[in-house]
Design a protein around this motif. Structure first.
Motif, PDB file in Angstrom:
ATOM      1  N   UNK A 112     -15.682  11.996  14.215  1.00 53.25           N
ATOM      2  CA  UNK A 112     -15.459  10.979  13.187  1.00 53.25           C
ATOM      3  C   UNK A 112     -13.960  10.762  12.976  1.00 53.25           C
ATOM      4  N   UNK A 113     -13.527   9.518  12.849  1.00 51.56           N
ATOM      5  CA  UNK A 113     -12.086   9.228  12.803  1.00 51.56           C
ATOM      6  C   UNK A 113     -11.470   9.409  11.422  1.00 51.56           C
ATOM      7  N   UNK A 114     -11.504  10.634  10.938  1.00 50.00           N
ATOM      8  CA  UNK A 114     -10.809  10.978   9.698  1.00 50.00           C
ATOM      9  C   UNK A 114     -10.509  12.471   9.718  1.00 50.00           C
ATOM     10  N   UNK A 115      -9.577  12.884   8.882  1.00 49.27           N
ATOM     11  CA  UNK A 115      -9.250  14.302   8.752  1.00 49.27           C
ATOM     12  C   UNK A 115      -8.574  14.529   7.409  1.00 49.27           C
ATOM     13  N   UNK A 136     -10.673   1.214  10.149  1.00 47.52           N
ATOM     14  CA  UNK A 136     -11.984   0.586  10.272  1.00 47.52           C
ATOM     15  C   UNK A 136     -13.063   1.382   9.555  1.00 47.52           C
ATOM     16  N   UNK A 137     -12.804   2.657   9.292  1.00 45.14           N
ATOM     17  CA  UNK A 137     -13.798   3.511   8.654  1.00 45.14           C
ATOM     18  C   UNK A 137     -13.851   3.298   7.148  1.00 45.14           C
ATOM     19  N   UNK A 138     -12.691   3.238   6.507  1.00 45.09           N
ATOM     20  CA  UNK A 138     -12.609   3.222   5.048  1.00 45.09           C
ATOM     21  C   UNK A 138     -11.459   2.348   4.592  1.00 45.09           C
ATOM     22  N   UNK A 139     -11.544   1.881   3.345  1.00 45.50           N
ATOM     23  CA  UNK A 139     -10.421   1.178   2.727  1.00 45.50           C
ATOM     24  C   UNK A 139      -9.856   2.021   1.585  1.00 45.50           C
ATOM     25  N   UNK A 140      -8.858   1.486   0.888  1.00 48.61           N
ATOM     26  CA  UNK A 140      -8.194   2.245  -0.163  1.00 48.61           C
ATOM     27  C   UNK A 140      -9.120   2.607  -1.310  1.00 48.61           C
ATOM     28  N   UNK A 141     -10.003   1.686  -1.694  1.00 48.05           N
ATOM     29  CA  UNK A 141     -10.949   1.984  -2.776  1.00 48.05           C
ATOM     30  C   UNK A 141     -11.874   3.129  -2.361  1.00 48.05           C
ATOM     31  N   UNK A 142     -12.300   3.144  -1.105  1.00 46.29           N
ATOM     32  CA  UNK A 142     -13.136   4.240  -0.616  1.00 46.29           C
ATOM     33  C   UNK A 142     -12.405   5.576  -0.731  1.00 46.29           C
ATOM     34  N   UNK A 143     -11.108   5.566  -0.394  1.00 48.04           N
ATOM     35  CA  UNK A 143     -10.340   6.807  -0.462  1.00 48.04           C
ATOM     36  C   UNK A 143     -10.231   7.329  -1.891  1.00 48.04           C
ATOM     37  N   UNK A 144      -9.997   6.445  -2.847  1.00 52.37           N
ATOM     38  CA  UNK A 144      -9.904   6.923  -4.225  1.00 52.37           C
ATOM     39  C   UNK A 144     -11.255   7.447  -4.709  1.00 52.37           C
ATOM     40  N   UNK A 145     -12.356   6.846  -4.240  1.00 53.86           N
ATOM     41  CA  UNK A 145     -13.681   7.352  -4.582  1.00 53.86           C
ATOM     42  C   UNK A 145     -13.869   8.768  -4.042  1.00 53.86           C
ATOM     43  N   UNK A 146     -13.496   8.977  -2.788  1.00 57.19           N
ATOM     44  CA  UNK A 146     -13.617  10.309  -2.183  1.00 57.19           C
ATOM     45  C   UNK A 146     -12.734  11.334  -2.888  1.00 57.19           C
ATOM     46  N   UNK A 147     -11.490  10.976  -3.141  1.00 59.89           N
ATOM     47  CA  UNK A 147     -10.550  11.938  -3.715  1.00 59.89           C
ATOM     48  C   UNK A 147     -10.898  12.266  -5.161  1.00 59.89           C
ATOM     49  N   UNK A 148     -11.358  11.269  -5.923  1.00 65.73           N
ATOM     50  CA  UNK A 148     -11.786  11.552  -7.297  1.00 65.73           C
ATOM     51  C   UNK A 148     -12.890  12.606  -7.320  1.00 65.73           C
ATOM     52  N   UNK A 149     -13.780  12.548  -6.333  1.00 65.77           N
ATOM     53  CA  UNK A 149     -14.901  13.489  -6.299  1.00 65.77           C
ATOM     54  C   UNK A 149     -14.441  14.935  -6.114  1.00 65.77           C
ATOM     55  N   UNK A 150     -13.260  15.134  -5.545  1.00 64.57           N
ATOM     56  CA  UNK A 150     -12.760  16.487  -5.324  1.00 64.57           C
ATOM     57  C   UNK A 150     -12.138  17.101  -6.578  1.00 64.57           C
ATOM     58  N   UNK A 151     -11.792  16.269  -7.550  1.00 72.97           N
ATOM     59  CA  UNK A 151     -11.148  16.796  -8.750  1.00 72.97           C
ATOM     60  C   UNK A 151     -12.131  17.621  -9.571  1.00 72.97           C
ATOM     61  N   UNK A 152     -11.574  18.427 -10.465  1.00 76.09           N
ATOM     62  CA  UNK A 152     -12.391  19.384 -11.204  1.00 76.09           C
ATOM     63  C   UNK A 152     -13.430  18.717 -12.101  1.00 76.09           C
ATOM     64  N   UNK A 153     -13.189  17.490 -12.539  1.00 74.01           N
ATOM     65  CA  UNK A 153     -14.189  16.807 -13.366  1.00 74.01           C
ATOM     66  C   UNK A 153     -15.091  15.902 -12.523  1.00 74.01           C
ATOM     67  N   UNK A 154     -14.982  16.013 -11.184  1.00 70.69           N
ATOM     68  CA  UNK A 154     -15.813  15.207 -10.307  1.00 70.69           C
ATOM     69  C   UNK A 154     -17.132  15.891 -10.005  1.00 70.69           C
ATOM     70  N   UNK A 155     -17.903  15.275  -9.127  1.00 71.05           N
ATOM     71  CA  UNK A 155     -19.187  15.821  -8.732  1.00 71.05           C
ATOM     72  C   UNK A 155     -19.581  15.255  -7.389  1.00 71.05           C
TER      73      UNK A 155
END
Length: 445
Positions: A112-115, A136-155
């Motif tokens: 998969x083309x991400x790391x 081509x895999x993700x855009x900026x909004x997708x990245x913020x969605x992924x990164x927010x999920x890693x924070x301590x108040x995420x899920x």
């Protein structure tokens, strides 16, 4: 969707002619970094249900001549059961080191083309977490969605929501404050010569913005309807400041042209005054098209729109006023004509890019791109480490153009500058941005 051909926007990025279409976001966090095992466990918990992160990009097969050249399209292939931990590593590098090494290197075809990389911080007592991807895999909004999920108040993110492709309703930019519509798809304007100091090569630099200066710049004008005035938005300040940088580049170029004319050499900018559009400088701005009920979709759901850069206005506050309201969005159904045109162009991607690429990648089409990504939430922490800065790493832009990327969180803003025009140009353009922002802020005091 796994197994499907790429839509037109993603196909265009897969065929990006200026280098691998890699982009990313880095989070700077305070404290000692977590262990790789801790990070891998967190990613597995929060991202395990996301099919998008287990796909590989498959290039068109067959010879790249004849009909295959005109109709060949990339597609996504499933890799069910792929271990996300394989995509995560650590390196004794800073963000700038990583950009020099990795962002010009294609991803392996069989993964998969991400790391996700754990990096050394730019300053003592910090570390960086860099998500790198094929655009081509993700855009900026997708990245913020992924990164927010890693924070301590995420899920954990919901797999079904991540596949909820925005349908007939899209968020788009409405008519500008003057009531004029956007430029035609192939309308060009005026190119802006970059400084061109040093060798021409892909380059990237980062500067941090002073919070007090940005606050003062936002107060330089008030926007909104009568009786509902507000400070300018950060995005409006961003566009106005970039317009000031381009104005300064044009002034330097015009000075050089005048000197050439005085010495008997012909100017290369003649003829454009006959066409008003040819004198307009356009800024390219990615706009998220997700309606509110598709906010967790992972993929590419943005459109590049072009807005006028007010480079003819000498007063920084007047430029900010001209940028007020330019990116006001509305949610509306996609028009039948829009779907028809996109479907037709996507059917023959090779021909589409061959015929349009020479124009849409030209400096006269959009000499600068402006991308803004932010996390608004207060007090974000990852495994107890507080977030300090968010930094964007954009794709290598078209030749003789520049990308300004603003990353923001509650602790401050960071400006990234990417260009094909060399590291000296990237540094000069970043310094010019800081100067123009200071001028705007001083006018408000």
């Amino acid at each position: 969707m796994p197994g499907s051909h790429l839509p037109l926007m993603e196909e265009g990025m897969a065929r990006w002619p200026f280098g691998p279409p890699n982009a990313g976001i880095a989070l700077d966090l305070a404290g000692a970094p977590p262990s790789l095992d801790e990070l891998r466990a967190l990613v597995e918990e929060r991202w395990k249900a996301l099919p998008r992160l287990t796909q590989t990009l498959v290039a068109p097969g067959g010879a790249r001549t004849g009909l295959a050249w005109w109709t060949g399209r990339h597609r996504w292939a499933r890799r069910d059961g792929h271990d996300l931990a394989q995509q995560i590593d650590g390196a004794d590098l800073t963000l700038r080191d990583a950009v020099r090494q990795w962002f010009h290197t294609p991803f392996p075809a069989d993964r998969p083309p991400w790391s996700l990389h754990l990096l050394r911080g730019a300053t003592e007592g910090e570390f960086s977490l860099l998500f790198r991807m094929h655009h081509s895999l993700l855009d900026g909004r997708s990245l913020t969605t992924l990164l927010r999920a890693l924070f301590d108040d995420g899920g954990p993110l919901d797999g079904a929501a991540s596949l909820a492709v925005p349908g007939p309703r899209r968020r788009t930019v409405g008519p500008g404050p003057t009531g004029g519509g956007p430029p035609g798809l192939l309308t060009t304007g005026r190119a802006v010569p970059l400084p061109h100091r040093g060798p021409r090569e892909p380059a990237y630099t980062v500067v941090r913005l002073r919070a007090d200066v940005l606050r003062a710049a936002r107060a330089a004008v008030s926007g909104g309807a009568a009786g509902a005035s507000r400070p300018a938005t950060t995005n409006e300040v961003f566009l106005a400041t970039v317009s000031g940088v381009l104005r300064a580049c044009l002034a330097a170029s015009d000075t050089g042209s005048a000197a050439d004319t005085a010495s008997g050499r012909a100017s290369g900018s003649g003829g454009g005054d006959r066409d008003p559009d040819a004198r307009q400088v356009w800024l390219s701005v990615p706009v998220d098209e997700r309606p509110d009920d598709c906010g967790e979709f992972l993929g590419n759901a943005f459109a590049n729109v072009r807005v006028p850069a007010p480079v003819t206005l000498a007063d920084p506050a007047a430029r900010l006023t001209a940028c007020t309201g330019l990116l006001t969005t509305v949610t509306r159904p996609r028009r039948t004509a829009e779907k028809l045109v996109e479907g037709t162009l996507a059917a023959v991607p090779g021909a589409t890019l061959a015929l349009a690429g020479g124009k849409i990648f030209a400096p006269a089409y959009a000499p600068a791109a402006c991308s803004y990504v932010h996390l608004r939430e207060q007090g974000q922490t990852l495994a107890g480490r507080p977030l300090r800065h968010l930094t964007i790493v954009p794709m290598v832009p078209p030749a003789d153009t520049v990308t300004f990327a603003l990353g923001g969180c509650t602790k401050g803003h960071t400006l990234s500058v990417a260009t094909n025009s060399g590291s000296e140009d990237a540094g000069l353009l970043a310094e010019a941005f800081l100067d123009e922002l200071t001028l705007l802020a001083e006018g408000a005091r």
